[in-house]
Design a protein around this motif. Structure first.
Motif, PDB file in Angstrom:
ATOM      1  N   SER A 202      37.488  47.119  44.798  1.00 40.01           N
ATOM      2  CA  SER A 202      37.577  46.672  43.405  1.00 40.01           C
ATOM      3  C   SER A 202      37.115  47.790  42.467  1.00 40.01           C
ATOM      4  O   SER A 202      36.524  48.791  42.898  1.00 40.01           O
ATOM      5  N   ILE A 203      37.387  47.599  41.172  1.00 40.22           N
ATOM      6  CA  ILE A 203      37.009  48.559  40.134  1.00 40.22           C
ATOM      7  C   ILE A 203      36.393  47.784  38.974  1.00 40.22           C
ATOM      8  O   ILE A 203      36.994  46.824  38.477  1.00 40.22           O
ATOM      9  N   HIS A 204      35.199  48.194  38.548  1.00 38.50           N
ATOM     10  CA  HIS A 204      34.573  47.541  37.399  1.00 38.50           C
ATOM     11  C   HIS A 204      35.368  47.819  36.119  1.00 38.50           C
ATOM     12  O   HIS A 204      35.831  48.942  35.895  1.00 38.50           O
ATOM     13  N   GLY A 205      35.482  46.784  35.275  1.00 37.37           N
ATOM     14  CA  GLY A 205      35.949  46.988  33.909  1.00 37.37           C
ATOM     15  C   GLY A 205      37.438  46.890  33.679  1.00 37.37           C
ATOM     16  O   GLY A 205      37.890  47.108  32.549  1.00 37.37           O
ATOM     17  N   ILE A 206      38.233  46.568  34.705  1.00 39.49           N
ATOM     18  CA  ILE A 206      39.659  46.371  34.457  1.00 39.49           C
ATOM     19  C   ILE A 206      39.817  45.109  33.606  1.00 39.49           C
ATOM     20  O   ILE A 206      39.176  44.096  33.843  1.00 39.49           O
ATOM     21  N   TRP A 207      40.663  45.146  32.616  1.00 38.93           N
ATOM     22  CA  TRP A 207      40.742  44.177  31.527  1.00 38.93           C
ATOM     23  C   TRP A 207      41.516  42.902  31.882  1.00 38.93           C
ATOM     24  O   TRP A 207      41.485  41.935  31.126  1.00 38.93           O
ATOM     25  N   ALA A 208      42.196  42.893  33.004  1.00 40.96           N
ATOM     26  CA  ALA A 208      42.974  41.710  33.393  1.00 40.96           C
ATOM     27  C   ALA A 208      43.063  41.662  34.911  1.00 40.96           C
ATOM     28  O   ALA A 208      42.836  42.671  35.601  1.00 40.96           O
ATOM     29  N   ASP A 209      43.407  40.511  35.451  1.00 38.07           N
ATOM     30  CA  ASP A 209      43.455  40.332  36.906  1.00 38.07           C
ATOM     31  C   ASP A 209      44.775  40.883  37.456  1.00 38.07           C
ATOM     32  O   ASP A 209      45.739  40.145  37.655  1.00 38.07           O
ATOM     33  N   ILE A 210      44.762  42.198  37.737  1.00 38.20           N
ATOM     34  CA  ILE A 210      45.982  42.877  38.173  1.00 38.20           C
ATOM     35  C   ILE A 210      45.784  43.726  39.432  1.00 38.20           C
ATOM     36  O   ILE A 210      46.764  44.166  40.042  1.00 38.20           O
TER      37      ILE A 210
ATOM     38  N   SER B  19      35.188  41.688  39.728  1.00 37.64           N
ATOM     39  CA  SER B  19      36.161  40.638  40.058  1.00 37.64           C
ATOM     40  C   SER B  19      37.110  40.305  38.912  1.00 37.64           C
ATOM     41  O   SER B  19      38.181  39.738  39.152  1.00 37.64           O
ATOM     42  N   SER B  20      36.741  40.635  37.668  1.00 41.55           N
ATOM     43  CA  SER B  20      37.640  40.356  36.545  1.00 41.55           C
ATOM     44  C   SER B  20      38.988  41.026  36.719  1.00 41.55           C
ATOM     45  O   SER B  20      40.021  40.503  36.293  1.00 41.55           O
ATOM     46  N   GLY B  21      38.989  42.199  37.332  1.00 44.59           N
ATOM     47  CA  GLY B  21      40.221  42.960  37.459  1.00 44.59           C
ATOM     48  C   GLY B  21      41.033  42.649  38.701  1.00 44.59           C
ATOM     49  O   GLY B  21      42.148  43.146  38.865  1.00 44.59           O
ATOM     50  N   ILE B  22      40.482  41.812  39.604  1.00 45.18           N
ATOM     51  CA  ILE B  22      41.163  41.535  40.868  1.00 45.18           C
ATOM     52  C   ILE B  22      42.231  40.460  40.675  1.00 45.18           C
ATOM     53  O   ILE B  22      41.983  39.434  40.035  1.00 45.18           O
ATOM     54  N   LEU B  23      43.408  40.689  41.235  1.00 46.85           N
ATOM     55  CA  LEU B  23      44.438  39.654  41.258  1.00 46.85           C
ATOM     56  C   LEU B  23      43.842  38.349  41.775  1.00 46.85           C
ATOM     57  O   LEU B  23      43.122  38.341  42.770  1.00 46.85           O
ATOM     58  N   MET B  24      44.162  37.243  41.122  1.00 48.48           N
ATOM     59  CA  MET B  24      43.519  35.985  41.489  1.00 48.48           C
ATOM     60  C   MET B  24      44.123  35.362  42.752  1.00 48.48           C
ATOM     61  O   MET B  24      43.399  34.909  43.632  1.00 48.48           O
ATOM     62  N   THR B  25      45.434  35.304  42.841  1.00 53.53           N
ATOM     63  CA  THR B  25      46.093  34.654  43.974  1.00 53.53           C
ATOM     64  C   THR B  25      47.348  35.423  44.373  1.00 53.53           C
ATOM     65  O   THR B  25      47.899  36.185  43.569  1.00 53.53           O
ATOM     66  N   PRO B  26      47.856  35.214  45.600  1.00 56.95           N
ATOM     67  CA  PRO B  26      49.139  35.818  45.987  1.00 56.95           C
ATOM     68  C   PRO B  26      50.271  35.409  45.055  1.00 56.95           C
ATOM     69  O   PRO B  26      51.171  36.204  44.774  1.00 56.95           O
ATOM     70  N   GLU B  27      50.221  34.173  44.563  1.00 53.05           N
ATOM     71  CA  GLU B  27      51.254  33.722  43.636  1.00 53.05           C
ATOM     72  C   GLU B  27      51.191  34.501  42.325  1.00 53.05           C
ATOM     73  O   GLU B  27      52.230  34.845  41.735  1.00 53.05           O
ATOM     74  N   ASP B  28      49.976  34.817  41.859  1.00 54.27           N
ATOM     75  CA  ASP B  28      49.834  35.654  40.671  1.00 54.27           C
ATOM     76  C   ASP B  28      50.455  37.027  40.895  1.00 54.27           C
ATOM     77  O   ASP B  28      51.131  37.567  40.010  1.00 54.27           O
TER      78      ASP B  28
ATOM     79  N   LYS C   3      29.747  34.773  46.661  1.00 53.73           N
ATOM     80  CA  LYS C   3      29.329  34.980  45.267  1.00 53.73           C
ATOM     81  C   LYS C   3      30.333  35.934  44.636  1.00 53.73           C
ATOM     82  O   LYS C   3      30.661  36.975  45.222  1.00 53.73           O
ATOM     83  N   VAL C   4      30.828  35.555  43.466  1.00 51.93           N
ATOM     84  CA  VAL C   4      31.842  36.359  42.780  1.00 51.93           C
ATOM     85  C   VAL C   4      31.350  36.660  41.374  1.00 51.93           C
ATOM     86  O   VAL C   4      31.072  35.742  40.590  1.00 51.93           O
ATOM     87  N   ASN C   5      31.235  37.935  41.043  1.00 48.39           N
ATOM     88  CA  ASN C   5      30.770  38.344  39.721  1.00 48.39           C
ATOM     89  C   ASN C   5      31.957  38.504  38.770  1.00 48.39           C
ATOM     90  O   ASN C   5      32.879  39.277  39.054  1.00 48.39           O
ATOM     91  N   VAL C   6      31.897  37.788  37.651  1.00 50.59           N
ATOM     92  CA  VAL C   6      32.948  37.876  36.630  1.00 50.59           C
ATOM     93  C   VAL C   6      32.266  38.128  35.294  1.00 50.59           C
ATOM     94  O   VAL C   6      31.453  37.312  34.849  1.00 50.59           O
ATOM     95  N   ALA C   7      32.593  39.231  34.642  1.00 46.94           N
ATOM     96  CA  ALA C   7      31.959  39.536  33.356  1.00 46.94           C
ATOM     97  C   ALA C   7      32.968  40.073  32.342  1.00 46.94           C
ATOM     98  O   ALA C   7      33.105  39.538  31.243  1.00 46.94           O
ATOM     99  N   THR C   8      33.696  41.129  32.714  1.00 48.04           N
ATOM    100  CA  THR C   8      34.576  41.805  31.751  1.00 48.04           C
ATOM    101  C   THR C   8      35.547  40.840  31.096  1.00 48.04           C
ATOM    102  O   THR C   8      35.720  40.840  29.862  1.00 48.04           O
ATOM    103  N   ILE C   9      36.210  40.005  31.896  1.00 45.60           N
ATOM    104  CA  ILE C   9      37.236  39.130  31.331  1.00 45.60           C
ATOM    105  C   ILE C   9      36.633  38.080  30.414  1.00 45.60           C
ATOM    106  O   ILE C   9      37.274  37.633  29.449  1.00 45.60           O
TER     107      ILE C   9
END
Length: 284
Positions: free
Chosen positions: A162-170, A194-203, A229-235
């Motif tokens: 993962s990468i911190h600070g990506i602005w959308a789940d991509i 986690s904000s930048g991680i794709l949420m689901t395979p369908e996404d 535990k999943v950290n979500v902040a940027t989004i």
């Protein structure tokens, strides 16, 4: 709207901005008025003094981030933090490998440009410029057992792409590396950036983002059983900003910022509920 226990995190930066006592105090007052259990976690402490401040202000959990240090130094300091925290009954999350920031690879202007591109194009550019280094920074499975044993930590934030600070789940993450890490420890694992991680395979399918072999989504990471535990902040920060700006644009004559903050909070609330549904496996 059902009650759900939550973890509220304050970073050293947020604590410095608000003041350690005030920042922690606001959370504790809100928690006392709530019907759910609330944990107060220090996020990404990098010094022993920050950990001491958290303990002095009755934080209930601590993340010590020694990931920028050589592994031996990371283990030495993490072991000290564990000693300080366990003496007061406070669990410790430690970081192995390094989760970089998007700003490590792109300037502010470049990030603004990327945000205006389609998701597949933005991912292609990030892969080209950062992909190899992000992979090199991931936690090595062969380090996991020794790190856990020598530090005595309670949770492990092991880097798996993962990468911190990506602005959308991509952004796809490396589920194959996550599974290899899980095979070396029974500790609960933590997902950062986690904000930048794709949420689901369908996404991924809807956004036109092709997953390479070994890659996956946040749902895949949760369903492996290791990530608890999943950290979500940027989004959430972006959601607040967008809600505030939208409210101002709708009523530019407004002079009471509290009335603009209401719609901003609602946008954060809806995004938070979206992630909570994902964590609970309630996806449509």
């Amino acid at each position: 709207q059902k009650p759900v226990d939550v973890i509220i995190q304050l970073s050293p930066g947020a604590s410095k901005y608000a003041g350690w006592a005030l920042g922690a105090g606001m959370v504790k007052i809100a928690a006392a008025q709530s019907s759910v259990r609330v944990a107060l976690n220090l996020d990404h402490a990098t010094t022993l003094e920050q950990v001491k401040q958290a303990l002095d202000n009755n934080f209930t959990a601590v993340l010590f981030d020694g990931s920028s240090l050589p592994i031996e130094e990371n283990m030495r300091l993490t072991r000290q933090v564990v000693g300080m925290c366990h003496a007061q009954g406070v669990p410790v999350e430690a970081e192995l490998g390094k989760i970089p920031k998007i700003e490590d690879y792109f300037s502010a202007d470049e990030i603004a440009h990327l945000r205006n591109l389609t998701a597949p194009e933005a991912v292609r550019i990030i892969r080209d410029k950062a992909g190899k280094q992000v992979e090199a920074l991931m936690a090595k499975p062969e380090d996991v057992e020794r790190f856990v044993s020598e530090t005595g930590c309670d949770f492990l934030a092991a880097a798996f792409g993962s990468i911190h600070g990506i602005w959308a789940d991509i952004w796809p993450i490396r589920v194959d590396r996550l599974v290899a890490i899980q095979e070396r420890t029974r500790l609960p694992l933590v997902s950062h950036g986690s904000s930048g991680i794709l949420m689901t395979p369908e996404d991924a399918r809807k956004k036109g983002i092709a997953l390479a072999p070994g890659e996956g989504t946040l749902l895949d990471a949760i369903q492996t059983g290791g990530v608890t535990k999943v950290n979500v902040a940027t989004i959430l920060s972006i959601s607040f900003i967008e809600g505030f700006v939208d409210a101002y644009n709708a009523k530019p004559s407004e002079k009471d910022f509290r009335k603009l903050g209401g719609p901003a909070r609602e946008k954060v609330k809806e995004k938070t509920k979206e992630y909570m549904r994902l964590f609970a496996g309630k996806i449509s």
